[in-house]
Design a protein around this motif. Structure first.
Motif, mmCIF file in Angstrom:
data_model
loop_
_atom_site.group_PDB
_atom_site.id
_atom_site.type_symbol
_atom_site.label_atom_id
_atom_site.label_comp_id
_atom_site.label_asym_id
_atom_site.label_seq_id
_atom_site.Cartn_x
_atom_site.Cartn_y
_atom_site.Cartn_z
ATOM 1 N N TYR A 395 0.920 -1.298 -0.089
ATOM 2 C CA TYR A 395 0.044 0.096 -0.015
ATOM 3 C C TYR A 395 0.818 1.249 -0.056
ATOM 4 N N TYR A 396 0.641 2.323 -0.778
ATOM 5 C CA TYR A 396 1.436 3.281 -1.017
ATOM 6 C C TYR A 396 0.450 4.673 -0.766
ATOM 7 N N LEU A 397 0.845 5.492 0.051
ATOM 8 C CA LEU A 397 -0.205 6.782 0.004
ATOM 9 C C LEU A 397 0.789 7.922 -0.472
ATOM 10 N N PHE A 398 0.221 8.655 -1.470
ATOM 11 C CA PHE A 398 0.990 9.990 -2.045
ATOM 12 C C PHE A 398 0.255 11.146 -1.635
ATOM 13 N N ASP A 399 0.762 12.048 -1.080
ATOM 14 C CA ASP A 399 0.068 13.297 -0.409
ATOM 15 C C ASP A 399 0.547 14.432 -1.143
ATOM 16 N N PRO A 400 0.385 15.704 -0.889
ATOM 17 C CA PRO A 400 0.741 16.888 -1.759
ATOM 18 C C PRO A 400 2.284 17.176 -0.762
ATOM 19 N N GLY A 401 2.624 17.031 0.434
ATOM 20 C CA GLY A 401 3.624 17.380 1.138
ATOM 21 C C GLY A 401 4.918 17.466 0.398
ATOM 22 N N LEU A 402 5.267 16.465 -0.399
ATOM 23 C CA LEU A 402 6.737 16.307 -1.037
ATOM 24 C C LEU A 402 6.741 17.085 -2.475
ATOM 25 N N THR A 403 5.605 17.613 -2.902
ATOM 26 C CA THR A 403 5.547 18.639 -4.028
ATOM 27 C C THR A 403 5.004 19.696 -3.631
ATOM 28 N N SER A 404 5.190 20.001 -2.309
ATOM 29 C CA SER A 404 4.494 21.584 -1.794
ATOM 30 C C SER A 404 5.728 22.472 -1.553
ATOM 31 N N LEU A 405 5.414 23.780 -1.210
ATOM 32 C CA LEU A 405 6.103 24.552 -0.533
ATOM 33 C C LEU A 405 6.044 24.256 1.029
ATOM 34 N N PRO A 406 7.023 23.399 1.647
ATOM 35 C CA PRO A 406 6.898 22.919 2.934
ATOM 36 C C PRO A 406 6.319 24.206 3.983
ATOM 37 N N GLY A 407 4.995 23.441 4.317
ATOM 38 C CA GLY A 407 4.485 24.312 5.380
ATOM 39 C C GLY A 407 3.242 25.070 4.830
ATOM 40 N N ILE A 408 3.168 25.239 3.505
ATOM 41 C CA ILE A 408 2.314 26.152 2.988
ATOM 42 C C ILE A 408 1.189 25.306 2.540
ATOM 43 N N VAL A 409 -0.247 25.238 2.888
ATOM 44 C CA VAL A 409 -1.129 24.698 2.248
ATOM 45 C C VAL A 409 -1.536 25.049 0.735
ATOM 46 N N ASN A 410 -2.480 24.322 -0.005
ATOM 47 C CA ASN A 410 -2.689 24.493 -1.366
ATOM 48 C C ASN A 410 -1.562 24.891 -2.413
ATOM 49 N N THR A 411 -0.731 23.785 -2.130
ATOM 50 C CA THR A 411 0.696 23.859 -2.867
ATOM 51 C C THR A 411 0.905 22.483 -2.792
ATOM 52 N N GLY A 412 1.763 21.855 -3.919
ATOM 53 C CA GLY A 412 1.847 20.562 -4.180
ATOM 54 C C GLY A 412 0.620 19.750 -4.440
ATOM 55 N N TYR A 413 0.720 18.490 -4.851
ATOM 56 C CA TYR A 413 -0.308 17.613 -5.319
ATOM 57 C C TYR A 413 0.143 16.149 -5.197
ATOM 58 N N GLY A 414 -0.863 15.299 -4.496
ATOM 59 C CA GLY A 414 -0.612 13.949 -4.440
ATOM 60 C C GLY A 414 -0.243 13.157 -5.824
ATOM 61 N N PHE A 415 -1.086 13.407 -6.741
ATOM 62 C CA PHE A 415 -0.470 12.856 -7.898
ATOM 63 C C PHE A 415 0.817 13.090 -8.678
ATOM 64 N N ALA A 416 1.204 14.372 -8.276
ATOM 65 C CA ALA A 416 2.697 14.859 -8.715
ATOM 66 C C ALA A 416 3.682 14.188 -7.957
ATOM 67 N N SER A 417 3.122 13.812 -6.510
ATOM 68 C CA SER A 417 4.145 13.111 -5.759
ATOM 69 C C SER A 417 4.343 11.621 -6.302
ATOM 70 N N PHE A 418 3.050 11.171 -6.749
ATOM 71 C CA PHE A 418 3.110 9.878 -7.460
ATOM 72 C C PHE A 418 3.781 9.669 -8.764
ATOM 73 N N MET A 419 3.745 10.689 -9.334
ATOM 74 C CA MET A 419 4.676 10.725 -10.809
ATOM 75 C C MET A 419 6.080 10.576 -10.397
ATOM 76 N N LEU A 420 6.402 11.194 -9.394
ATOM 77 C CA LEU A 420 7.952 11.045 -8.999
ATOM 78 C C LEU A 420 8.035 9.941 -8.112
ATOM 79 N N GLY A 421 7.013 9.041 -7.674
ATOM 80 C CA GLY A 421 7.300 7.827 -7.055
ATOM 81 C C GLY A 421 7.786 8.071 -5.531
ATOM 82 N N LEU A 422 7.261 9.284 -4.909
ATOM 83 C CA LEU A 422 7.400 9.470 -3.567
ATOM 84 C C LEU A 422 6.261 9.250 -2.839
ATOM 85 N N SER A 423 6.337 8.293 -1.964
ATOM 86 C CA SER A 423 5.194 7.944 -0.966
ATOM 87 C C SER A 423 5.213 8.542 0.282
ATOM 88 N N SER A 424 4.506 9.082 1.175
ATOM 89 C CA SER A 424 4.565 9.366 2.368
ATOM 90 C C SER A 424 4.247 8.395 3.247
#
Length: 928
Positions: A395-424
Motif C-alpha cells: 500500500y502506498y500513500l501519495f500526498d501533496p507534502g513532498l511536492t509542496s512549498l513546505p508548511g504552506i497549504v494549497n501547494t503540491g499535489y498527491g498525483f505529482a508526488s506519485f509521478m515522482l514515486g515519492l510515497s509518504s
C-alpha cells in the motif's frame, strides 16, 4: 419414488421457465397458463399414483381423516431494462442505456409424506421443499475524478486548485533550509522554514518520472466526461455487476402421538457476486469477485406435557463460506492512493473465509394460575476460519507534502508526488497461516407474564449470560498490553501472546452479565379497545468474531514505513519497491510489533451495553382501524468503533501548540502514549462509543375491510453519538457529541393493499358469464417512503495539523446564517457561514451540522396483481410492479468541503446530479 416426484416437478418447472433450452419458447407454449397447467397435470399423474390426490385409488379407499393433498407453486419474477426508465445518473452523463436483466424463479411444494409399511398414519408426517434461483446482470453507475491527460506525462500546467487558480508543483530535489527563518513565528509564505523551487512551467521533466508510476498508468483510464468544475468529476463508468444464486430449503415435520413432534429443516445455497469494475484490469480499485456457499440444518423436538406445559429443544448447525480472488488468481496489484483521484488496486484482493455456528436451545413454557412462566437456555459456539491479507503487494500513500512549498497549504499535489514515486506512507502485510477463531456464549433466561387483573398484565425477565473471549485454535493470537514493559525502551506497551507467560488463551477475561427487562400492558378503566404499553430492556452484546488476521502479530506481520517528515523525505521510492521482510515468523518477542501500526485488543471487560424504554397508547376505532402513538428511548455505551473514532495512541490536541515541529515523526513519537508504535489498528472492535436516541411516533392501521388494508407510520427522532462522523478530540470525547450522521430526523412510511370491488362476490361487475374471470381477482399493492434528510458533514479542504488530528472540523463564522431561503442544487446551504481553521488549530463546529440536512429521500412503489383461478385447486397469479413508479429523481448530496479564504471551494454548497429511476418487474406464479 419421492425423489422421482421432486425431479418431475423440477423438470416441469424448467420446461415452463426456460423453454426448449435453445433460447426460444417451445412451439406448444402459446400461453404461460397452458404450459403451467401441463406441468401440473404431469405432476398430478405421479402424485395420484402415490395416493397424494383426493381422486387417487389409495385416497379413495381411505374413508376417514383429511384428504391427502400436495400443494405448491411455480413462480418467475422478471426484470429487463427495456421496461424501465433510464436512471437519472446515467442520462445526466450522456448515455441512454443501463443494463438490468434479472430473473428470480423457483418452486415450492408441500404436503403429507407417507412411506408404505414404515408409517402407520398418513397424516403424521408433512414435508415442504423449495427452490429459488437468481440470475442478475445490472449496470452500476459511478462518477469519479481521474488525472487529466497532460498530468500523465508530468505536465501540471493546467492543474488548478478548487478556486480555479494554478496549483504550484515544487521540486523536492531543490529543498534547502531558509537561513532567514524565525522559529518564534509560525511558518508562512513570508517566514518559510524551508525553501523549494517550483518546477518550470509546472512540468516535471521526463527523466524524473518514476518508471513504476508510468507503468501503472498504462492500466489507468483517461477522462471520458466533463462534469466539473475544474476537471473534477471527469470519469463516468456504467459497468455490469453479476449476481448468481441457487438455494434449496427442505423441511420435514413428524408427530409421535399427541405429545411429541420432531421437525427437521435444512437449506443450502451457492452464489457468485461479480463486482462492477471501475476499469477492466487487475488495477481496479473495487471489490474482487466473491463466491459464496451457505449450509444450514436444525432438529427441533417439542414435548407437550400438558395443555399448560410445553418444552421445545433444538440443535442447529450452519456454515457460510466465501472466496474472493483477483481475476485468474493473478498477483495482486499494489494499492496506490493519491486523492482526490480514483485509487488503483483493491485493499483485500484475496481471501478465504468460513463462518460456522453450532447452537443448542431449550425453552420451557408453563402456565400456573395467573403466571405464564418461561425458562430458556441457549448455548452458541461461533467459529470463523479466515485467511485474509490486506495489501499483500503493498500500500502506498501519495500526498501533496513532498511536492509542496513546505508548511504552506494549497501547494503540491498527491498525483505529482506519485509521478515522482515519492510515497509518504507505505505498508505490506505478511500472512503465513489462516486463523481459526472461536468463542462461546451461554445464556439462561427466565420470564414471568403475570395477569394481575383482567385489564393489567405485568411481564418481568432476567437474562444471565456468560461471554467467553475470542480464542484461536492454535493460540496464534496476540495484542499490545498497556501494562507489559517493552524491553526495547523500558516503557509500558509490549506485545503479549495467548497462552504464554500467564496470558490467558482468550486475552480478555470471561464476562458474566445479568440483564433485566420489564413490561406492562393496561386497559384503562377496563376498556379492551384501549391499551397502554410500557417496556424497558437492557442487554450486553458479546464482542463479535470478524474475519481476517487481526490480533496475530508475531505470527503474521505488517511492515510499516512512515516518512520522517512528510514534507521533506519520502517513506519509500515507488520504483524501489517495498524492502523484503527480514524477520523469521513466528517472532514471539515483546518488541515484534515495534515501529509498526500494531493491533490493539481491548483487554478490559467492557462490552457494548444497550438500553431501551418505550411508552405507547393503542386505540381501536370504527371501520376496523387502530391508531397508536408513543415515545421511545434507546441508548448505549461502550459501542464498537473503528480507527476513525478510536485511537489509544492518540497525541493530545494540546500538542498543536508545537505547530510545525509536529511534522517530524521523531518528535511526534515523544508525544504518543506508546512512542514505540506508529499507531494502533482497532479493527472496528474498540468498545467506547456512546449514542442516545429519543423518538416519538404515530401509527395508523386499517385492518382488511371493504377490500382495503392500510398502514401509515410517522416518526420524529433525535439521535446523537460521539463516533459516527469521526473524532476530532480523542482525549475529550464529549467535544464530539453531535447528531448521528445517518439518522433522518423525520420519516413517513405508507403501505396498502386494495382489492378492487369487481367480479365474483363483489358489489360491482358481478358477472356470471365469460367476463367473470376477466374482471375478478384484481388488486393493488403499494408502498411510499419519505424522509427529510440526514445531517450535513462539513470538513475543511486542508488538515495541516502534523497528523495529530485525524478528523478536522470546520470553523463557524459568527453572525452568518448557514441556511439559504430556498435550497436548491444551485445552492443548498451557505458556505460563507463556515471557514477553514487556521493551521494547527481545531475546528469549533460540531462533527455534524445541527441545522443543515442533506436532501431527503422519496420513493413510491406500486404493484398491480391479477389472480386467475383454473379450477378448484389451481390458479395463475400475475403481477406488475413498478419501483419508484413516478420516476422521481432524488438529489445527490451537496459538496461540503470548505476551503480557506485564499482558495475557496467554488463548488461548496452545490449539488451535482441526481439518482434513481423507475424499475418494472413482471411476475408469474402458478399455484396448485
Amino acid at each position: 419414488m419421492k425423489i422421482r416426484l421432486i425431479l418431475a416437478l423440477f423438470a416441469s418447472a424448467v420446461v415452463v421457465l426456460a423453454g426448449d433450452g435453445e433460447g426460444t419458447p417451445k412451439e406448444a407454449d402459446p400461453k404461460p397458463a397452458d404450459a403451467l397447467s401441463k406441468a401440473a397435470d404431469e405432476f398430478k399423474i405421479l402424485t395420484r399414483k402415490e395416493g397424494m390426490r383426493p381422486d387417487s385409488p389409495v385416497a379413495t379407499r381411505q374413508q376417514s381423516g383429511p384428504k391427502m393433498l400436495w400443494h405448491g407453486r411455480l413462480y418467475e419474477n422478471f426484470r429487463n431494462d427495456f421496461l424501465d426508465a433510464i436512471p437519472h445518473e446515467v442520462r445526466q452523463n450522456g448515455e441512454d442505456k443501463s443494463t438490468l436483466r434479472r430473473n428470480q424463479f423457483g418452486f415450492n411444494v408441500g404436503g403429507p409424506l407417507f412411506v408404505p409399511k414404515l408409517m402407520k398414519n398418513r397424516n403424521d408426517t408433512f414435508f415442504s421443499l423449495s427452490y429459488e434461483g437468481v440470475r442478475e446482470n445490472i449496470d452500476r453507475a459511478r462518477l469519479a475524478t481521474v488525472p487529466i491527460v497532460p498530468e500523465r506525462i508530468g505536465n501540471f500546467f493546467d492543474t488548478v486548485d478548487q478556486s480555479g487558480n494554478q496549483l504550484p508543483i515544487y521540486d523536492p530535489a531543490t529543498t534547502r533550509p531558509n537561513a532567514n527563518f524565525d522559529p518564534a513565528q509560525p511558518v508562512s509564505t513570508s517566514n518559510l522554514q524551508y525553501l523549494r523551487t517550483p518546477f518550470p512551467q509546472n512540468r516535471i521533466p521526463t527523466g524524473r518520472l518514476d518508471p513504476a508510476a508510468m507503468a501503472a498508468l498504462a492500466l489507468y483510464p483517461e477522462p471520458n466526461t466533463a462534469i466539473g468544475p475544474f476537471f473534477q468529476n471527469n470519469y463516468f463508468v456504467n459497468s455490469p455487476a453479476t449476481n448468481l444464486a441457487d438455494g434449496v430449503i427442505a423441511k420435514v415435520d413428524h408427530s409421535f402421538g399427541e405429545k411429541h413432534r420432531v421437525t427437521w429443516d435444512g437449506s443450502l445455497s451457492n452464489g457468485f457476486l461479480g463486482s462492477a469494475r471501475y476499469f477492466p484490469n487487475g488495477a481496479d480499485p473495487g471489490s474482487p469477485d466473491h463466491s459464496f456457499a451457505n449450509r444450514h440444518a436444525s432438529l427441533e423436538y417439542v414435548y407437550t406435557a400438558s395443555p399448560q406445559t410445553v418444552n421445545t429443544a433444538s440443535m442447529s448447525a450452519s456454515s457460510n463460506t466465501s472466496l474472493a480472488q483477483t481475476a485468474g488468481g493473478a498477483q495482486a496489484f499494489p494499492r496506490y492512493d493519491f486523492a482526490p483521484y480514483l485509487s488503483m488496486g483493491t485493499e483485500y484482493p484475496n481471501s478465504r473465509n468460513a463462518s460456522n455456528t453450532f447452537e443448542f436451545r431449550d425453552g420451557l413454557s408453563t402456565r400456573y394460575k395467573k403466571h405464564s412462566l418461561r425458562f430458556s437456555l441457549v448455548l452458541n459456539q461461533h467459529q470463523v476460519n479466515s485467511l485474509v491479507s490486506a495489501y499483500p503487494s503493498g500500500y502506498y500513500l501519495f500526498d501533496p507534502g513532498l511536492t509542496s512549498l513546505p508548511g504552506i497549504v494549497n501547494t503540491g499535489y498527491g498525483f505529482a508526488s506519485f509521478m515522482l514515486g515519492l510515497s509518504s506512507d507505505a505498508q505490506r502485510t505478511i500472512v503465513t497461516e489462516p486463523s481459526y477463531w472461536r468463542h462461546l456464549i451461554a445464556t439462561v433466561g427466565v420470564s414471568d407474564k403475570y395477569e394481575l387483573r383482567k385489564d393489567l398484565t405485568i411481564t418481568i425477565g432476567l437474562s444471565f449470560s456468560r461471554h467467553a473471549p475470542r480464542v484461536e485454535k492454535y493460540n496464534r493470537q496476540s495484542t499490545v498490553s498497556p501494562e507489559a514493559i517493552n524491553p526495547s525502551n523500558g516503557l509500558p506497551g509490549a506485545l503479549v501472546f495467548a497462552g504464554q507467560d500467564g496470558v490467558p488463551d482468550g486475552l480478555r477475561p470471561v464476562i458474566y452479565r445479568v440483564d433485566p427487562s420489564a413490561g406492562i400492558a393496561w386497559n384503562p378503566l377496563g376498556d379492551s379497545k384501549t391499551v397502554v404499553r410500557a417496556n424497558y430492556a437492557r442487554s450486553h452484546s458479546q464482542i463479535p468474531l470478524y474475519t481476517g488476521q487481526f490480533g496475530t502479530q508475531g505470527f503474521n506481520a505488517r511492515q510499516t514505513f512512515v516518512s520522517p517528515n512528510a514534507q521533506l523525505t519520502p517513506a519509500l521510492i515507488l520504483s524501489q519497491g517495498i524492502p523484503p521482510f527480514q524477520t523469521s515468523l513466528p517472532d514471539l518477542s515483546p518488541s515484534a510489533a515495534d515501529d509498526t501500526i500494531a493491533d490493539w485488543i481491548d483487554l478490559s471487560d467492557r462490552e457494548p451495553l444497550y438500553q431501551s424504554a418505550s411508552l405507547s397508547v393503542e386505540r381501536e376505532l370504527p371501520l376496523s382501524m387502530v391508531v397508536s402513538g408513543g415515545a421511545s428511548y434507546s441508548g448505549g455505551r461502550d459501542l464498537l468503533m473503528g480507527n476513525s473514532a478510536a485511537n489509544p495512541n492518540a497525541i493530545p490536541p494540546a500538542a498543536l501548540v508545537y505547530a510545525d515541529a509536529l511534522n517530524e515523526d521523531s518528535f511526534r513519537a515523544t508525544l504518543r502514549p506508546f512512542p514505540q508504535y506508529q499507531g494502533f489498528e482497532v479493527y472496528g472492535l474498540y468498545p467506547g462509543g456512546r449514542y442516545q436516541r429519543n423518538a416519538g411516533f404515530l401509527r395508523l392501521e386499517k385492518r382488511a375491510s371493504f377490500g382495503l388494508s392500510l398502514t401509515a407510520y410517522y416518526e420524529f427522532s433525535k439521535q446523537m453519538d460521539d463516533y459516527s462522523s469521526g473524532v476530532q478530540d480523542f482525549v475529550n470525547r464529549r467535544n464530539d457529541w453531535s447528531l448521528t450522521s445517518y439518522n433522518p430526523q423525520q420519516y413517513v412510511q405508507l403501505g396498502y393493499v386494495y382489492e378492487l370491488p369487481f367480479g365474483a362476490n363483489k358489489p360491482l361487475l358481478n358477472y356470471s358469464d365469460w367476463r367473470r374471470p376477466i374482471v375478478t381477482g384484481w388488486s393493488f399493492t403499494g408502498t411510499a417512503y419519505w424522509n427529510n434528510g440526514t445531517p450535513l458533514i462539513l470538513r475543511p479542504s486542508f488538515n495541516n495539523t502534523g497528523t495529530v488530528i485525524s478528523t478536522l472540523y470546520v470553523n463557524t463564522v459568527p453572525g452568518v446564517n448557514p441556511a439559504v431561503s430556498n435550497p436548491s442544487p444551485a445552492l443548498w446551504f451557505n458556505p460563507a457561514a463556515f471557514e477553514q481553521p487556521a493551521d494547527f488549530t481545531l475546528g469549533d463546529a460540531s462533527a455534524t451540522s445541527s441545522t443543515l440536512r442533506n436532501p431527503g429521500i422519496q420513493s413510491m412503489d406500486l404493484s398491480v396483481n391479477k389472480r386467475l383461478p383454473l379450477g378448484t385447486d389451481r390458479a395463475v397469479e400475475f403481477s406488475a410492479s413498478a419501483f419508484d413508479v413516478l420516476n422521481h429523481a432524488n438529489w445527490n448530496y451537496p459538496d461540503t468541503t470548505i476551503g480557506p479564504a485564499s482558495a475557496p471551494n467554488v463548488n461548496a454548497g452545490k449539488i451535482i446530479g441526481s439518482h434513481g429511476s423507475r424499475v418494472v418487474q413482471l411476475g408469474l406464479k402458478f399455484s396448485f
